[in-house]
Design a protein around this motif. Structure first.
Motif, short mmCIF file in Angstrom:
data_model
loop_
_atom_site.label_atom_id
_atom_site.label_comp_id
_atom_site.label_asym_id
_atom_site.label_seq_id
_atom_site.Cartn_x
_atom_site.Cartn_y
_atom_site.Cartn_z
N PRO A 1 3.24 10.97 1.54
CA PRO A 1 1.88 11.47 1.56
C PRO A 1 1.26 11.26 2.95
O PRO A 1 1.67 10.35 3.69
CB PRO A 1 1.16 10.63 0.50
CG PRO A 1 2.25 10.18 -0.42
CD PRO A 1 3.45 9.97 0.47
N VAL A 2 0.28 12.07 3.31
CA VAL A 2 -0.35 11.99 4.63
C VAL A 2 -0.93 10.60 4.88
O VAL A 2 -0.88 10.08 6.00
CB VAL A 2 -1.46 13.06 4.77
CG1 VAL A 2 -2.20 12.90 6.10
CG2 VAL A 2 -0.87 14.46 4.67
N PHE A 3 -1.45 9.97 3.84
CA PHE A 3 -2.03 8.63 3.98
C PHE A 3 -0.97 7.64 4.49
O PHE A 3 -1.23 6.87 5.42
CB PHE A 3 -2.60 8.14 2.65
CG PHE A 3 -3.10 6.72 2.69
CD1 PHE A 3 -4.38 6.45 3.17
CD2 PHE A 3 -2.31 5.66 2.26
CE1 PHE A 3 -4.85 5.13 3.22
CE2 PHE A 3 -2.76 4.35 2.31
CZ PHE A 3 -4.04 4.09 2.79
N SER A 4 0.22 7.67 3.89
CA SER A 4 1.29 6.76 4.30
C SER A 4 1.78 7.07 5.70
O SER A 4 2.06 6.15 6.49
CB SER A 4 2.45 6.84 3.30
OG SER A 4 2.08 6.32 2.04
N GLN A 5 1.87 8.35 6.04
CA GLN A 5 2.28 8.73 7.39
C GLN A 5 1.27 8.23 8.43
O GLN A 5 1.64 7.77 9.50
CB GLN A 5 2.41 10.26 7.50
CG GLN A 5 3.56 10.85 6.70
CD GLN A 5 3.73 12.33 6.95
OE1 GLN A 5 3.78 12.78 8.09
NE2 GLN A 5 3.80 13.12 5.89
N THR A 6 -0.01 8.31 8.08
CA THR A 6 -1.06 7.86 8.99
C THR A 6 -1.00 6.35 9.17
O THR A 6 -1.15 5.83 10.28
CB THR A 6 -2.45 8.25 8.46
OG1 THR A 6 -2.48 9.67 8.24
CG2 THR A 6 -3.54 7.87 9.45
N LEU A 7 -0.76 5.63 8.08
CA LEU A 7 -0.67 4.17 8.15
C LEU A 7 0.52 3.75 9.02
O LEU A 7 0.40 2.82 9.83
CB LEU A 7 -0.52 3.58 6.74
CG LEU A 7 -0.45 2.04 6.64
CD1 LEU A 7 -1.63 1.39 7.35
CD2 LEU A 7 -0.40 1.61 5.17
N LEU A 8 1.64 4.45 8.89
CA LEU A 8 2.80 4.15 9.73
C LEU A 8 2.50 4.42 11.20
O LEU A 8 2.93 3.67 12.08
CB LEU A 8 4.01 4.99 9.28
CG LEU A 8 4.66 4.60 7.95
CD1 LEU A 8 5.77 5.59 7.59
CD2 LEU A 8 5.23 3.18 8.02
N THR A 9 1.72 5.47 11.47
CA THR A 9 1.33 5.78 12.85
C THR A 9 0.48 4.66 13.43
O THR A 9 0.64 4.27 14.60
CB THR A 9 0.56 7.11 12.92
OG1 THR A 9 1.37 8.17 12.39
CG2 THR A 9 0.19 7.45 14.37
N LEU A 10 -0.42 4.12 12.62
CA LEU A 10 -1.25 2.99 13.07
C LEU A 10 -0.39 1.76 13.36
O LEU A 10 -0.65 1.01 14.31
CB LEU A 10 -2.31 2.66 12.02
CG LEU A 10 -3.41 3.72 11.82
CD1 LEU A 10 -4.32 3.31 10.67
CD2 LEU A 10 -4.22 3.91 13.09
N LEU A 11 0.65 1.56 12.53
CA LEU A 11 1.55 0.42 12.75
C LEU A 11 2.30 0.56 14.06
O LEU A 11 2.67 -0.44 14.69
CB LEU A 11 2.54 0.29 11.58
CG LEU A 11 1.97 -0.10 10.23
CD1 LEU A 11 3.08 -0.18 9.19
CD2 LEU A 11 1.23 -1.43 10.32
N ILE B 1 0.83 -1.22 0.00
CA ILE B 1 0.00 0.00 0.00
C ILE B 1 0.86 1.26 0.00
O ILE B 1 0.63 2.19 -0.79
CB ILE B 1 -0.95 0.00 1.22
CG1 ILE B 1 -1.99 -1.11 1.07
CG2 ILE B 1 -1.64 1.36 1.37
CD1 ILE B 1 -2.85 -1.29 2.31
N ILE B 2 1.88 1.30 0.89
CA ILE B 2 2.73 2.50 0.97
C ILE B 2 3.59 2.65 -0.28
O ILE B 2 3.84 3.77 -0.74
CB ILE B 2 3.59 2.45 2.25
CG1 ILE B 2 2.69 2.56 3.48
CG2 ILE B 2 4.63 3.58 2.25
CD1 ILE B 2 3.41 2.48 4.80
N THR B 3 4.02 1.53 -0.86
CA THR B 3 4.77 1.60 -2.12
C THR B 3 3.94 2.27 -3.20
O THR B 3 4.42 3.18 -3.90
CB THR B 3 5.17 0.19 -2.58
OG1 THR B 3 6.03 -0.41 -1.61
CG2 THR B 3 5.89 0.24 -3.93
N LEU B 4 2.70 1.84 -3.37
CA LEU B 4 1.82 2.43 -4.37
C LEU B 4 1.55 3.90 -4.09
O LEU B 4 1.42 4.71 -5.01
CB LEU B 4 0.49 1.66 -4.42
CG LEU B 4 0.58 0.20 -4.89
CD1 LEU B 4 -0.78 -0.49 -4.74
CD2 LEU B 4 1.05 0.12 -6.34
#
Length: 478
Positions: free
Chosen positions: A325-335, A284-287
């Motif tokens: 992108p903010v989406f990837s930063q948010t996903l990393l925060t969830l991880l 997901i983050i790669t894309l």
């Protein structure tokens, strides 16, 4: 409360910390840093004297129950954090007590958050000690003491429960002491193997030792300001990424592999979910970051490393995630919240807890739809005990309450709510980096001394998983 036995246990642990302090002294002699040798020699002498006084006579009543186990662990971690900060202060490399304590707690708890602006200016002895605290804290100094000392099995089990990460601690073999030895044997073997592979990739011996120790504890302290990006080597990045993922796996599974109980490994739902989250998040983050890096290969390279570093709480970096992108930063925060597996050296809530919370929520939804439905929470195909389910729910509630209160205290420094929240989240989950000025390209040095003490407490809360520290304050005199 058996206070004499608690002091005796602390004395044994302080002996271990003192002996470990001899290693940076050796490094000081190797690199002609005699001025730093005294910085470790003084606390070494103090620690060994205190340890000798505490252990000069073993108490006749050597019983240890849950409360003693929790209090022993909490006091030991606080004590070794204070002592571990002394070399930084004496050497003058981190002269401020709050800063030195923060850096040391960050090391022992394998958080990897730092207050240093110029890490490369530190002596090799202090850099070694800084990274080696990750290795000590990864498996736990108390686990090391249990592995070498001969003691009552019931007593060691109470202490293992207090220090081991995850919803439930268990023994690999009939004796807790032997379980500790097996776990440390696996830990040392993986550390040495990673070091050898890093050497094979052209990394200097000193660098390889430092980064292998940091990886083993999934801590993230590096000797370079730009972390692993300094080497600009895909080979080195992949070796470190693979090993921090391996250190994020429940160490019991490695034992099962050694004794060829493969069915227990493949049946482990937590491990399957853990690897599934890593693969899915990387894709997901790669894309989502292809446009940032210009091509898919580069995006995959950095996405995989940062996902591995985040979910395992390692805190290493190959790129500035503020550019994501903010989406990837948010996903990393969830991880950060998810974390690695129970029984590993990684931080976070632990995958098993997340699974139990998710399944508990599904079960409650079924009850709402059909009150007569019979539903149970299962892991690995077996029902989870109600005590474990209740314990996970209680842990999550306490975790969020402490996080909210810590956030309130940190906002006194007047940073943005996003940055303040990221500082608390990264420390409680033992990650090492947040967002904004606290991201991979920054540090937490700008915070006040009060905030650093609060975050030091949060790091201990995250590493010891709340209860030992709470028990410490709940102790009553009898």
């Amino acid at each position: 409360m058996n206070y004499k036995m608690i002091l005796y246990i602390m004395g044994q642990i302080l002996k271990g910390v003192g002996l470990f302090m001899l290693l940076p002294i050796v490094v000081g002699f190797i690199y002609n840093e005699e001025h730093v040798v005294l910085s470790f020699g003084i606390p070494f002498a103090i620690v060994m004297i205190i340890a000798f006084v505490f252990t000069i006579k073993k108490p006749e009543d050597n019983s240890v129950f849950s409360m003693e186990g929790f209090v022993s662990v909490a006091l030991s971690w606080i004590t070794m954090s204070v002592i571990g900060a002394v070399p930084f202060i004496i050497s003058g490399e981190i002269p401020n007590f709050a800063d030195a304590l923060f850096e040391t707690v960050s090391g022992f708890t394998t958080t990897g958050a730092t207050i240093l602006d110029d890490v490369e200016a530190m002596s090799k002895s202090c850099l070694f000690w800084r990274a080696f605290t990750h290795w000590i804290g990864g498996m736990g100094i108390l686990m090391f003491v249990l592995a070498i000392m001969s003691s009552n099995d019931a007593r060691t089990m109470h202490m293992m429960r207090a220090e081991c990460a995850g919803p439930k601690a268990g023994k690999l073999v009939s004796k807790s002491k032997f379980s500790a030895r097996i776990l440390y044997g696996i830990y040392i073997s993986l550390t040495v193997l990673e070091m050898l592979l890093l050497l094979a990739g052209g990394m200097p011996l000193y660098d390889a030792v430092i980064h292998a120790c940091s990886s083993a504890g999934t801590g993230g302290f590096s000797i370079w300001g730009d972390s692993i990006a300094h080497y600009n080597s895909v080979y080195i990045e992949m070796v470190i990424a693979v090993f921090i993922i391996l250190f994020g796996v429940n160490f019991n599974l490695y034992y099962y592999l050694l004794i060829k109980k493969f069915s227990l490994v493949f049946r482990n739902e937590e491990a399957r979910t853990y690897f599934g989250i890593i693969i899915t998040s990387t894709i997901i983050i790669t894309l989502n970051t292809v446009k940032v890096f210009g091509n898919t290969a580069e995006a995959l390279r950095h996405s995989f490393f940062m996902v591995a570093s985040t979910i395992t709480s390692a805190g290493f970096a190959t790129t500035d995630t503020a550019q994501f992108p903010v989406f990837s930063q948010t996903l990393l925060t969830l991880l950060m919240f998810v974390g690695s597996c129970a029984g590993s050296t990684g931080g976070g809530m632990k995958v098993s807890r997340i699974l139990i919370l998710f399944k508990t929520g599904i079960k409650e939804l079924k009850y709402i739809v059909n009150p007569r439905a019979v539903a149970t929470v299962k892991m690995d195909g077996k029902p989870v005990e109600n005590d474990v389910v209740r314990g996970v729910s209680s842990y999550f509630i306490l975790f969020m309450m402490i996080l909210a209160f810590s956030l309130l205290l940190i906002t006194l420094d007047n940073y943005s709510i996003e940055e303040s929240a990221s500082a608390v989240i990264t420390c409680m989950n033992n990650i090492g980096f947040g967002v904004g000025r606290f991201g991979t390209a920054g540090n937490l040095g700008g915070l006040s001394g009060f905030s650093k003490i609060v975050l030091s407490f949060d790091m201990l809360i995250g590493r010891l998983e709340i209860y030992p520290l709470i028990m410490l304050f709940a102790v009553k005199k009898h």
